[in-house]
Scaffold this motif. Structure first.
Motif, PDB file in Angstrom:
ATOM      1  N   UNK A  22       0.575  -1.092   0.013  1.00 22.60           N
ATOM      2  CA  UNK A  22      -0.124   0.198  -0.278  1.00 22.60           C
ATOM      3  C   UNK A  22       0.868   1.193   0.553  1.00 22.60           C
ATOM      4  N   UNK A  23       0.397   2.404  -0.480  1.00 16.10           N
ATOM      5  CA  UNK A  23       1.027   3.221  -0.403  1.00 16.10           C
ATOM      6  C   UNK A  23       2.265   4.073   1.130  1.00 16.10           C
ATOM      7  N   UNK A  24       2.919   3.820   0.387  1.00 19.29           N
ATOM      8  CA  UNK A  24       3.931   4.238   0.869  1.00 19.29           C
ATOM      9  C   UNK A  24       4.350   6.024   1.227  1.00 19.29           C
ATOM     10  N   UNK A  25       3.937   6.712   0.489  1.00 21.42           N
ATOM     11  CA  UNK A  25       3.546   8.223   0.358  1.00 21.42           C
ATOM     12  C   UNK A  25       2.605   8.453   1.726  1.00 21.42           C
ATOM     13  N   UNK A  26       1.559   8.485   1.726  1.00 27.49           N
ATOM     14  CA  UNK A  26       0.966   8.509   2.690  1.00 27.49           C
ATOM     15  C   UNK A  26       0.613   7.326   3.827  1.00 27.49           C
ATOM     16  N   UNK A  27       1.949   6.912   3.605  1.00 33.18           N
ATOM     17  CA  UNK A  27       2.031   5.829   5.309  1.00 33.18           C
ATOM     18  C   UNK A  27       1.347   5.234   5.588  1.00 33.18           C
ATOM     19  N   UNK A  28       0.765   4.574   5.045  1.00 32.41           N
ATOM     20  CA  UNK A  28      -0.451   3.351   4.708  1.00 32.41           C
ATOM     21  C   UNK A  28       0.270   2.088   4.397  1.00 32.41           C
ATOM     22  N   UNK A  29       1.876   1.598   3.810  1.00 34.50           N
ATOM     23  CA  UNK A  29       1.976   0.605   4.140  1.00 34.50           C
ATOM     24  C   UNK A  29       3.203  -0.350   4.836  1.00 34.50           C
ATOM     25  N   UNK A  30       3.265  -1.660   4.866  1.00 31.62           N
ATOM     26  CA  UNK A  30       3.634  -2.226   5.733  1.00 31.62           C
ATOM     27  C   UNK A  30       3.685  -4.003   5.492  1.00 31.62           C
ATOM     28  N   UNK A  31       5.628  -3.604   5.463  1.00 28.69           N
ATOM     29  CA  UNK A  31       6.607  -4.368   4.326  1.00 28.69           C
ATOM     30  C   UNK A  31       5.793  -6.435   5.347  1.00 28.69           C
ATOM     31  N   UNK A  32       5.845  -5.531   6.444  1.00 30.19           N
ATOM     32  CA  UNK A  32       5.717  -7.389   6.813  1.00 30.19           C
ATOM     33  C   UNK A  32       4.521  -8.333   7.093  1.00 30.19           C
ATOM     34  N   UNK A  33       2.784  -6.721   7.071  1.00 30.80           N
ATOM     35  CA  UNK A  33       1.933  -7.629   6.501  1.00 30.80           C
ATOM     36  C   UNK A  33       1.638  -7.944   5.112  1.00 30.80           C
ATOM     37  N   UNK A  34       2.441  -7.381   4.023  1.00 29.50           N
ATOM     38  CA  UNK A  34       2.432  -7.755   2.826  1.00 29.50           C
ATOM     39  C   UNK A  34       3.245  -8.350   2.273  1.00 29.50           C
ATOM     40  N   UNK A  35       4.222  -8.785   2.600  1.00 30.69           N
ATOM     41  CA  UNK A  35       4.913 -10.454   2.653  1.00 30.69           C
ATOM     42  C   UNK A  35       4.634 -11.074   3.046  1.00 30.69           C
ATOM     43  N   UNK A  36       3.140 -12.261   4.244  1.00 32.83           N
ATOM     44  CA  UNK A  36       3.600 -12.505   5.279  1.00 32.83           C
ATOM     45  C   UNK A  36       3.073 -13.562   4.299  1.00 32.83           C
ATOM     46  N   UNK A  37       2.159 -13.281   3.174  1.00 33.61           N
ATOM     47  CA  UNK A  37       1.754 -14.648   2.223  1.00 33.61           C
ATOM     48  C   UNK A  37       2.451 -15.111   1.447  1.00 33.61           C
ATOM     49  N   UNK A  38       3.991 -14.310   1.802  1.00 30.91           N
ATOM     50  CA  UNK A  38       4.467 -15.027   0.006  1.00 30.91           C
ATOM     51  C   UNK A  38       5.078 -16.071   0.199  1.00 30.91           C
ATOM     52  N   UNK A  39       4.706 -17.132  -0.941  1.00 31.90           N
ATOM     53  CA  UNK A  39       5.412 -18.661  -0.654  1.00 31.90           C
ATOM     54  C   UNK A  39       6.725 -18.571  -1.114  1.00 31.90           C
ATOM     55  N   UNK A  40       7.096 -19.566  -0.249  1.00 32.47           N
ATOM     56  CA  UNK A  40       9.004 -19.912  -0.293  1.00 32.47           C
ATOM     57  C   UNK A  40       9.095 -20.206  -1.892  1.00 32.47           C
ATOM     58  N   UNK A  41       9.513 -19.604  -2.661  1.00 32.29           N
ATOM     59  CA  UNK A  41      10.678 -20.460  -3.766  1.00 32.29           C
ATOM     60  C   UNK A  41       9.904 -19.584  -4.668  1.00 32.29           C
ATOM     61  N   UNK A  42       8.402 -18.743  -4.638  1.00 32.06           N
ATOM     62  CA  UNK A  42       8.563 -18.135  -6.373  1.00 32.06           C
ATOM     63  C   UNK A  42       8.469 -17.110  -6.326  1.00 32.06           C
ATOM     64  N   UNK A  43       8.631 -16.360  -7.528  1.00 24.09           N
ATOM     65  CA  UNK A  43       9.375 -15.305  -7.715  1.00 24.09           C
ATOM     66  C   UNK A  43       7.796 -14.337  -7.506  1.00 24.09           C
ATOM     67  N   UNK A  44       8.865 -13.066  -6.899  1.00 21.67           N
ATOM     68  CA  UNK A  44       8.080 -12.056  -6.634  1.00 21.67           C
ATOM     69  C   UNK A  44       7.944 -10.692  -7.144  1.00 21.67           C
TER      70      UNK A  44
END
Length: 288
Positions: free
Chosen positions: A184-206
């Motif tokens: 989510x938009x980092x300029x308005x501080x809506x970004x959360x990298x921990x949440x964004x990547x929480x569901x990213x499976x290992x071994x799959x290109x992102x």
């Protein structure tokens, strides 16, 4: 546009090409190719310059680890459409048509669909509709939140587009999984990298969508293969020796184009489609 396979890279892992159309990304076994649609503006008068229709621009990116089934995949990217009185509706529709002509397997939208008015959210639904791909994935930008984030999100969703808010979705692209991470938009501080990547499976290109490119170094540390951003308009009015210096002074370090983030991560910043502030773009790198 199709890319040539480069299986001669026998000493490296399998790589893939994605085509990002500035509006796009497509994919082949050794490279990603970025195809981007951006406005080349030719002012017709001091009062009302008429933009030239958007065009596609293709760029190749080496990305390790893509499944061979992704050979020839195409992803279309549109960004900074800015519907409203600055960007003619015909210009937006031409961008949508150009993206569809690229026959993408996936369409991604990277923010700033409006300028400053709440009423523009309805125009997003009307003007940006009709993108054709199995899935259309989006994130919001700072103008969307400045104006009416919920309204813009609703307009996109009513077109059948999926808005990612600090989350990962796994797209089945030609039968193989590809993780698409929406920051989510980092300029308005809506970004959360921990949440964004929480569901990213290992071994799959992102592939990571994030409106603001200056978040890319931190995103790369999370194992991103390719980060797709917009926000800068390529400077919009580019004066050599001045624009880059002014942008860096306000914390904008990635004006436009492709950047190596170290390791296997790359960043592509599209100048985008529309207009904000002034109805023209001038100078190198503001068009495509």
């Amino acid at each position: 546009a199709a890319a040539t396979s480069s299986h001669s890279f026998v000493i490296v892992p399998v790589l893939a090409r994605f085509e990002v159309a500035g509006m796009t990304i497509g994919c082949q076994t050794d490279r990603w190719e970025v195809v981007t649609s951006n406005p080349a503006v030719r002012p017709q008068s001091a009062r009302m310059p008429t933009p030239v229709p958007p065009r596609l621009s293709e760029h190749e990116v080496l990305v390790p680890g893509l499944d061979p089934r992704h050979d020839g995949v195409r992803i279309a990217q549109l960004s900074d459409v800015h519907v409203g009185n600055m960007t003619p509706a015909s210009h937006v529709r031409a961008a949508v048509a150009a993206a569809n002509r690229a026959e993408p397997d996936l369409v991604v939208l990277t923010g700033d669909y409006v300028c400053w008015r709440r009423s523009e959210a309805a125009l997003v639904h009307d003007q940006l509709g009709g993108l054709r791909a199995p899935r259309v994935l989006a994130v919001l930008g700072n103008h969307d939140y400045f104006t009416w984030g919920a309204g813009v999100r609703s307009a996109l969703e009513r077109n059948g587009y999926e808005v990612l808010r600090n989350q990962t979705t796994v797209a089945r692209v030609r039968g193989a999984p590809l993780a698409v991470v929406g920051v989510d938009d980092p300029v308005t501080r809506h970004d959360d990298l921990d949440a964004a990547f929480a569901g990213a499976p290992a071994g799959v290109p992102r592939v990571v969508l994030c409106h603001g490119p200056d978040r890319a170094p931190a995103i790369a540390e999370r194992g991103a293969s390719l980060v797709l951003s917009g926000h800068t308009h390529g400077g919009q009015i580019y004066v050599p020796g001045i624009t880059d210096r002014l942008m860096k002074r306000i914390g904008l370090n990635y004006r436009r184009g492709m950047y190596d983030l170290g390791g296997a991560s790359r960043l592509y910043v599209t100048p985008g489609v529309g207009f904000s502030g002034v109805t023209r773009r001038v100078g190198e790198g503001t068009h495509a």
